[in-house]
Design a protein around this motif. Structure first.
Motif, PDB file in Angstrom:
ATOM      1  N   LYS A 479       0.975  -0.640  -0.104  1.00  0.00           N
ATOM      2  CA  LYS A 479      -0.121  -0.259   0.009  1.00  0.00           C
ATOM      3  C   LYS A 479       0.985   1.000   0.221  1.00  0.00           C
ATOM      4  O   LYS A 479       0.664   2.043   0.741  1.00  0.00           O
ATOM      5  N   ASP A 480       2.010   1.076  -0.692  1.00  0.00           N
ATOM      6  CA  ASP A 480       2.760   1.719  -1.497  1.00  0.00           C
ATOM      7  C   ASP A 480       3.567   2.720   0.324  1.00  0.00           C
ATOM      8  O   ASP A 480       3.596   4.320   0.672  1.00  0.00           O
ATOM      9  N   TYR A 481       3.928   1.942   0.606  1.00  0.00           N
ATOM     10  CA  TYR A 481       4.744   1.805   2.183  1.00  0.00           C
ATOM     11  C   TYR A 481       3.892   3.120   3.039  1.00  0.00           C
ATOM     12  O   TYR A 481       4.235   3.554   3.960  1.00  0.00           O
ATOM     13  N   GLU A 482       3.100   2.795   3.524  1.00  0.00           N
ATOM     14  CA  GLU A 482       2.026   3.464   4.039  1.00  0.00           C
ATOM     15  C   GLU A 482       2.340   3.011   5.849  1.00  0.00           C
ATOM     16  O   GLU A 482       2.389   3.795   6.137  1.00  0.00           O
ATOM     17  N   LYS A 556      11.706   6.009  -0.166  1.00  0.00           N
ATOM     18  CA  LYS A 556      10.794   7.203   0.660  1.00  0.00           C
ATOM     19  C   LYS A 556      10.498   7.382   1.850  1.00  0.00           C
ATOM     20  O   LYS A 556      10.404   8.291   2.153  1.00  0.00           O
TER      21      LYS A 556
END
Length: 603
Positions: A479-482, A556
């Motif tokens: 989940k996009d590096y949440e 990120k």
């Protein structure tokens, strides 16, 4: 009139004790056979004591402390008979001739009474509690013990002949409680050899004598007694030389908690064990005794509803003993203690104990005991074998009271070099979804700290390239590096709390010499930890692992830090400080030092 029942059946409780025994005897509950027999004997001898215990003017003689008795005639209003109607104080004639002096008492009589009162007060004031008093008391105490033993042996089949001496001995035991108010006399009392005689009463044929002796020992060793360490040690060492622990455990075997008096006796035994456990060497001796842990295991498993005070206290003593010594933990583990505690805790995987009850404290102590056990490598193995991880995961999903405590257990089970198997079992049991799901929800600060500890252990201990490690890393990347975003957000929160404390310490440091700064280093570090430094350090270790493992994760982290003009030097500085703080002599931290050194190379 003080009856024999009052002498033996109502042990007084020291006001300074940590807690009070709470009698819960149901009046309708039949007394055990020993209790009924004892009371029958005492009832038949009641008249004997009435004649034996009265002095010449009919008052009861007592050598112990006098009980505080509320005067039934005491009133907030005026004393004496009421005035007749319409006859107030202003109508009372002046006593010009002294007819009303002293309530009708002549002046000579009043003077004589005053003289007697003054002499009595002086005699009371002259009583000194010093070495001479100890010697006199010790001599009298030994005489009471010898007389009772002699009469018991001579008239074994005729209690009427020795019960009076038993009552005198009991009074003498209770009178010795005054020593707790004069701990400066402990060393003198020990030198007199009386301690051995006192401890020998724990095996007295009359269990009530033994119970009063146990209560006295509890009072003398209580932490509320203002004794110097040397004074306390002199008394306790003498008790230990007289086989105190063995005799205490023998009483645990013979006392029947169906009787209120015996139940109080068990309570006082536990109180003595708690007092002694304040010293690690003594706690180890207690734990290594052949009887203590088996008795505790049996007691905490006894089915009760509601949970009684003694069951809760037994669990508390267990937690204290396990926290005190690694030897105690190893011995308890060898008795299948981990499996038994997990079975007891399984009843609370969904159900919560009643709030502010003995049951709640009981469960809390069981969790504390389990945490101590899983800190040991052997405890971790037993924990995994008994499916402790699976039980904790159920508690994380369905429990309320048990949820934060189960999370704490997992954090400790994963810690240390021996935590790798537990980490692998968590992944195999599909526990990643549970712990990461909790992390993404709003949590109390304690829960956050334990979750961070679990993540750090997973990244440190799961074998490189293993399926379990790949699945763990994937959880951070999904989940996009949440999860990484949440970590960086938490890092800023902790940094915001730690920063002002560090600024205050920096200002304080300017006013101290280098020597004083060295002395203050421990306190300053403690203040920083209180502000959240440990969680900040753990987050940076997790971020460093992710940066080392995945280029996407590194980009990120760099991007998120750049939003506030920050960079990886913040993370590097935190890791370097941890490495410098370990020092060269910390051999037991060698693996941790190697890990920090390796991670710094990726930053």
């Amino acid at each position: 009139m003080t009856s024999i029942d009052e002498l033996f059946k109502k042990p007084s409780i020291a006001g300074g004790s940590k807690r009070k025994f709470e009698p819960v005897q149901d009046p309708s509950t039949p007394l055990p056979s020993r209790e009924r027999a004892r009371r029958n004997v005492l009832t038949r001898q009641d008249e004997l004591y009435k004649s034996a215990k009265l002095d010449s003017n009919g008052d009861v003689r007592s050598k112990g402390k006098e009980a505080m008795v509320e005067d039934p005639m005491e009133d907030d209003g005026e004393a004496g008979p009421e005035l007749p109607p319409d006859f107030g104080e202003e109508d009372i004639p002046d006593d010009e001739e002294g007819r009303f002096f002293g309530g009708g008492m002549e002046q000579k009589t009043a003077d004589a009474m005053q003289y007697i009162d003054q002499n009595e007060e002086e005699e009371t004031a002259l009583e000194k509690f010093d070495a001479a008093w100890v010697r006199r008391f010790a001599l009298n105490f030994e005489k009471k013990i010898s007389k009772n033993a002699e009469l018991r042996g001579k008239f074994e089949g005729d209690p009427q002949k020795f019960m009076a001496s038993e009552a005198d001995l009991d009074t003498e035991i209770k009178g010795l409680s005054i020593l707790s108010e004069h701990p400066e006399l402990y060393e003198e009392f020990s030198k007199m050899g009386c301690v051995g005689s006192l401890i020998s009463l724990l095996s007295h044929e009359n269990a009530d004598i033994a119970i009063d002796t146990i209560q006295l020992i509890s009072e003398l060793t209580d932490e509320d007694v203002e004794a110097e360490q040397e004074q306390w040690d002199s008394l306790v060492n003498a008790m230990m030389d007289a086989d105190l622990i063995e005799l205490l455990t023998q009483n645990l075997g013979r006392l029947d908690e169906g009787s209120e008096t015996d139940r109080a006796g068990v309570y006082y035994v536990l109180s003595v064990l708690e007092n002694l456990s304040s010293q690690t060497p003594l706690a180890e001796k207690i734990g290594q005794d052949a009887t203590v842990f088996p008795w505790i295991l049996s007691r905490i498993q006894k089915k009760e509803h509601p949970v009684s005070q003694n069951k809760q206290y037994a669990a508390e003593i267990l937690a204290i003993l396990l926290q005190s010594s690694s030897k105690n933990r190893e011995r308890f583990i060898s008795l299948e203690g981990v499996d038994i505690i997990l079975q007891l805790l399984s009843a609370y995987r969904k159900r919560d104990p009643e709030k502010d009850s003995d049951e709640e404290e009981y469960v809390e102590n069981l969790f504390d005991s389990l945490i101590c056990l899983v800190d040991e490598d052997l405890g971790k193995e037993k924990f995994i074998e008994a499916e402790g991880i699976e039980l904790c995961l159920i508690m994380l999903k369905e429990g309320k009271f048990s949820k934060p405590r189960a999370l704490r257990v997992l954090d400790h089970a994963f810690g240390g070099a021996g935590g790798a198997p537990a980490c692998e079992r968590l992944v195999e049991a599909a526990g990643l979804r549970t712990v990461f799901g909790m992390f993404m929800k709003k949590q109390e600060s304690q829960n956050i700290e334990h979750l961070l500890g679990i993540f750090a252990s997973l990244l440190r201990l799961l074998p490189g390239g293993s399926a379990a490690r790949i699945r763990t890393l994937a959880k951070f990347m999904e989940k996009d590096y949440e999860k990484i975003e949440k970590l960086v957000k938490l890092r800023r929160e902790y940094a915001t709390r730690v920063s002002p404390v560090e600024q205050t310490i920096a200002n304080e440091r300017k006013g101290f010499s280098p020597e004083d700064q060295e002395l203050m280093a421990g306190e300053w570090l403690s203040r920083r930890f209180d502000a959240g430094l440990f969680s900040l350090q753990t987050i940076d270790i997790i971020l460093a692992w992710l940066i080392a493992e995945d280029d996407g994760a590194k980009k990120k982290v760099v991007s998120l830090l750049a939003d506030r003009d920050e960079d990886l030097s913040l993370v590097r500085g935190t890791l370097q400080e941890q490495l410098d703080g370990l020092g060269e002599e910390e051999e037991d931290q060698k693996d941790f030092k190697d890990m920090l050194s390796t991670l710094l190379q990726f930053l």
